[in-house]
Scaffold this motif. Sequence first.
Motif, PDB file in Angstrom:
ATOM      1  N   THR A  54      -4.021  32.445  14.147  1.00 52.25           N
ATOM      2  CA  THR A  54      -4.824  32.230  12.933  1.00 52.25           C
ATOM      3  C   THR A  54      -5.065  33.539  12.197  1.00 52.25           C
ATOM      4  O   THR A  54      -4.859  33.633  10.971  1.00 52.25           O
ATOM      5  CB  THR A  54      -6.176  31.579  13.298  1.00 52.25           C
ATOM      6  N   ASP A  55      -5.461  34.561  12.929  1.00 49.98           N
ATOM      7  CA  ASP A  55      -5.744  35.855  12.305  1.00 49.98           C
ATOM      8  C   ASP A  55      -4.491  36.482  11.715  1.00 49.98           C
ATOM      9  O   ASP A  55      -4.510  37.033  10.602  1.00 49.98           O
ATOM     10  CB  ASP A  55      -6.358  36.811  13.331  1.00 49.98           C
ATOM     11  N   VAL A  56      -3.375  36.422  12.447  1.00 49.06           N
ATOM     12  CA  VAL A  56      -2.172  37.098  11.984  1.00 49.06           C
ATOM     13  C   VAL A  56      -1.598  36.419  10.742  1.00 49.06           C
ATOM     14  O   VAL A  56      -1.116  37.080   9.815  1.00 49.06           O
ATOM     15  CB  VAL A  56      -1.120  37.200  13.117  1.00 49.06           C
ATOM     16  N   LEU A  57      -1.680  35.088  10.675  1.00 53.42           N
ATOM     17  CA  LEU A  57      -1.151  34.391   9.502  1.00 53.42           C
ATOM     18  C   LEU A  57      -2.086  34.530   8.302  1.00 53.42           C
ATOM     19  O   LEU A  57      -1.617  34.567   7.149  1.00 53.42           O
ATOM     20  CB  LEU A  57      -0.896  32.924   9.827  1.00 53.42           C
ATOM     21  N   LYS A  58      -3.377  34.621   8.532  1.00 52.91           N
ATOM     22  CA  LYS A  58      -4.302  34.899   7.439  1.00 52.91           C
ATOM     23  C   LYS A  58      -3.987  36.255   6.825  1.00 52.91           C
ATOM     24  O   LYS A  58      -3.943  36.418   5.596  1.00 52.91           O
ATOM     25  CB  LYS A  58      -5.743  34.870   7.945  1.00 52.91           C
ATOM     26  N   ARG A  59      -3.744  37.226   7.669  1.00 56.04           N
ATOM     27  CA  ARG A  59      -3.398  38.564   7.192  1.00 56.04           C
ATOM     28  C   ARG A  59      -2.060  38.554   6.460  1.00 56.04           C
ATOM     29  O   ARG A  59      -1.904  39.216   5.423  1.00 56.04           O
ATOM     30  CB  ARG A  59      -3.352  39.528   8.378  1.00 56.04           C
ATOM     31  N   ALA A  60      -1.094  37.798   6.979  1.00 56.15           N
ATOM     32  CA  ALA A  60       0.209  37.706   6.322  1.00 56.15           C
ATOM     33  C   ALA A  60       0.064  37.122   4.923  1.00 56.15           C
ATOM     34  O   ALA A  60       0.674  37.602   3.957  1.00 56.15           O
ATOM     35  CB  ALA A  60       1.160  36.856   7.159  1.00 56.15           C
ATOM     36  N   ALA A  61      -0.753  36.071   4.790  1.00 51.26           N
ATOM     37  CA  ALA A  61      -0.953  35.446   3.481  1.00 51.26           C
ATOM     38  C   ALA A  61      -1.636  36.405   2.518  1.00 51.26           C
ATOM     39  O   ALA A  61      -1.273  36.487   1.337  1.00 51.26           O
ATOM     40  CB  ALA A  61      -1.766  34.171   3.640  1.00 51.26           C
TER      41      ALA A  61
END
Length: 314
Positions: free
Chosen positions: A49-56
């Motif tokens: 969740t955290d890594v994809l939020k950062r990617a977005a």
Amino acid sequence: MCVLGLGLIGGSVMRAAKAAGREVFGYNRSVDGVEAARFDGYDATHSVTDVLKRAAETDALIVLAVPVPALSTMLGHIGDAAPRCALTDVTSVKAAVLHTVQDHGLAERFVGGHPMAGTAHSGWAASDRRMFVGAPWVISVDDHVDPGVWVQVMHLALDCGAVVVPARSDEHDAAAAAISHLPHLLAEALAATAGDVPLAFALAAGSFRDGTRVAATAPDLVRAMCEANSEQLRGALDRAIDLLSSAREHLAAGQPVTDLVEAGHAARMRYDSFDRPEIMTVTVGAENWRDELAAAGRAGGVIRSALPVLGSRG
């Protein structure tokens, strides 16, 4: 750049990208893998969740480096959290991955990739920032491919030290069946056959070692790649079985196995002298650019430096 999966290939991409000066962060399901990456100075988390939020938030290029069975679940997370990010993968099959990406509605921003490199080892500890230096890195040129995303993936491969081979997904899978997936099954068969002969391991030397090297690969990984490319691999297996069956018939009849030995030797000699001309004249985004790159890749051409892009002044 965001790498999802920090095993042998994903970890090597992360190391190579950072060495090239890129800002790169990553995710790994295993806490041990995350801690190992952090210990080596890399930005890693076990929270998807955290890594994809950062990617977005950073409009990162996402690199899928998870095992084939985990792709659908991961694509579901990407569809929920980062659907507009450019997306590529490092999986050894292309058509099956493309179909899965299409099923999740993410094909518009997806360009398939496959670095043709690796070892029989696995995990973050086996990763190497020089893994891809001089290695072919296939980048798909299927009809849906967006030129802007394609250029991002091209630059990633070049930054990692690879040479880019453009190819359509189905053609990649046919070639990979012959030069990667079939050798895995042949290595397993050779190792299993020798394992039935009591004296075999005591006598084994270079030929056995080289012929069975990839049999040391984790069985789950071999199964995943072979089963995901089942249709193309069956054809390659049929061809190999026909050749071996013919040789067996010749031996049973007291006849020489000249045909197989000479055909194999000739093919190996062609490989040793195979030319890889540089692709330089195609402009990404121009009319028919995908077809031109596919044809050039089919002929053995590779991209060693970034191609021009339509509308770009660089």
